[in-house]
Design a protein around this motif. Structure first.
Motif, PDB file in Angstrom:
ATOM      1  N   UNK A   1       0.790  -1.223   0.000  1.00 38.52           N
ATOM      2  CA  UNK A   1       0.000   0.000   0.000  1.00 38.52           C
ATOM      3  C   UNK A   1       0.825   1.277   0.000  1.00 38.52           C
ATOM      4  N   UNK A   2       1.833   1.349   0.810  1.00 34.63           N
ATOM      5  CA  UNK A   2       2.601   2.591   0.880  1.00 34.63           C
ATOM      6  C   UNK A   2       3.412   2.821  -0.371  1.00 34.63           C
ATOM      7  N   UNK A   3       3.868   1.765  -1.001  1.00 29.59           N
ATOM      8  CA  UNK A   3       4.711   1.922  -2.182  1.00 29.59           C
ATOM      9  C   UNK A   3       4.029   1.336  -3.419  1.00 29.59           C
ATOM     10  N   UNK A   4       3.641   0.095  -3.335  1.00 33.23           N
ATOM     11  CA  UNK A   4       3.123  -0.617  -4.500  1.00 33.23           C
ATOM     12  C   UNK A   4       1.869  -0.008  -5.088  1.00 33.23           C
TER      13      UNK A   4
ATOM     14  N   UNK B   1       2.411   1.694   9.010  1.00 34.93           N
ATOM     15  CA  UNK B   1       2.651   1.787   7.566  1.00 34.93           C
ATOM     16  C   UNK B   1       1.636   2.688   6.872  1.00 34.93           C
ATOM     17  N   UNK B   2       0.558   3.035   7.535  1.00 37.50           N
ATOM     18  CA  UNK B   2      -0.532   3.791   6.905  1.00 37.50           C
ATOM     19  C   UNK B   2      -0.026   5.175   6.491  1.00 37.50           C
ATOM     20  N   UNK B   3      -0.122   5.491   5.198  1.00 33.87           N
ATOM     21  CA  UNK B   3       0.375   6.793   4.723  1.00 33.87           C
ATOM     22  C   UNK B   3      -0.307   7.963   5.424  1.00 33.87           C
ATOM     23  N   UNK B   4       0.452   8.982   5.642  1.00 30.91           N
ATOM     24  CA  UNK B   4       0.034  10.257   6.221  1.00 30.91           C
ATOM     25  C   UNK B   4      -0.225  10.219   7.730  1.00 30.91           C
ATOM     26  N   UNK B   5      -0.696   9.121   8.279  1.00 28.25           N
ATOM     27  CA  UNK B   5      -0.955   9.088   9.722  1.00 28.25           C
ATOM     28  C   UNK B   5      -0.082   8.073  10.468  1.00 28.25           C
TER      29      UNK B   5
ATOM     30  N   UNK C   1       1.823   9.062  13.659  1.00 30.20           N
ATOM     31  CA  UNK C   1       1.103   9.151  14.938  1.00 30.20           C
ATOM     32  C   UNK C   1       1.310   7.862  15.729  1.00 30.20           C
ATOM     33  N   UNK C   2       1.276   6.731  15.034  1.00 26.98           N
ATOM     34  CA  UNK C   2       1.496   5.449  15.695  1.00 26.98           C
ATOM     35  C   UNK C   2       2.950   5.318  16.138  1.00 26.98           C
ATOM     36  N   UNK C   3       3.850   5.955  15.406  1.00 28.33           N
ATOM     37  CA  UNK C   3       5.256   5.987  15.822  1.00 28.33           C
ATOM     38  C   UNK C   3       5.425   6.682  17.158  1.00 28.33           C
ATOM     39  N   UNK C   4       4.671   7.742  17.367  1.00 26.63           N
ATOM     40  CA  UNK C   4       4.696   8.438  18.664  1.00 26.63           C
ATOM     41  C   UNK C   4       4.147   7.518  19.747  1.00 26.63           C
TER      42      UNK C   4
END
Length: 187
Positions: free
Chosen positions: A48-51, A123-127, A130-133
């Motif tokens: 999803x993020x790349x493909x 992995x979800x683009x743009x958000x 937030x999960x990294x935080x």
């Protein structure tokens, strides 16, 4: 190990999870959990993020991503992830010890492994950031419980390596700039 139930506990009730988590008992269960998280991350990130970007946004760069990229990412993500867990745990273990922590290296590996639960949604683009935080929060809580230190000391232990890397990069940029300046404008 029930991956989904463990994942829910780590994400929804991290303090309770890390208090109940055994700090000994081997590496098999936590590393299996981490490997599954990394595989999910690799597949979804690759797809999803790349493909999918090529189809969604008409991207036509030299490199094309597709299903094979997703498979390769899914294979490499757990390998690189597990290695990084062991290295990161060694660094954090030393920092926690310096700060007066009483935990073990194994306990550190265990809490870092379970904190990878966030990878399944990061992995979800743009958000995803937030999960990294939230993953940083999981590290702080896990370290606080495993090493029996205050939340402030745990936050220092978790954030210190990042701050040191940023300072090192700044120093390198300043040095490179001064070297370039002296080469361009010799005195």
């Amino acid at each position: 190990m029930d991956y989904i139930e463990t994942w829910k506990e780590v994400i929804q009730r991290p303090s309770d999870f890390f208090r109940r988590m055994p700090t000994t008992g081997g590496y098999a269960d936590p590393l299996t959990f981490a490997a599954i998280s990394y595989i999910i991350y690799g597949l979804l990130s690759g797809l999803f993020s790349r493909g999918m970007m090529r189809g969604m946004y008409g991207y036509s760069g030299i490199t094309e991503f597709g299903f094979s990229t997703a498979i390769m990412t899914a294979i490499m993500a757990p390998i690189v992830g597990i290695v990084s867990i062991f290295i990161g745990a060694a660094i954090l273990y030393v920092i926690y010890k310096v700060l007066g922590g009483s935990g073990t290296y194994e306990g550190t590996v265990r809490f870092i492994s379970y904190a990878t639960a966030v990878m399944t949604v990061s992995w979800i683009p743009l958000i995803g950031w937030i999960f990294g935080i939230y993953e940083i929060y999981l590290y702080i809580v896990g370290g606080m419980v495993v090493h029996d230190v205050s939340m402030v000391k745990s936050a220092i232990a978790i954030l210190l390596p990042t701050v040191l890397i940023i300072l090192l990069v700044i120093i390198m940029v300043v040095l490179a700039g001064s070297i370039a300046y002296t080469m361009i404008f010799p005195s």
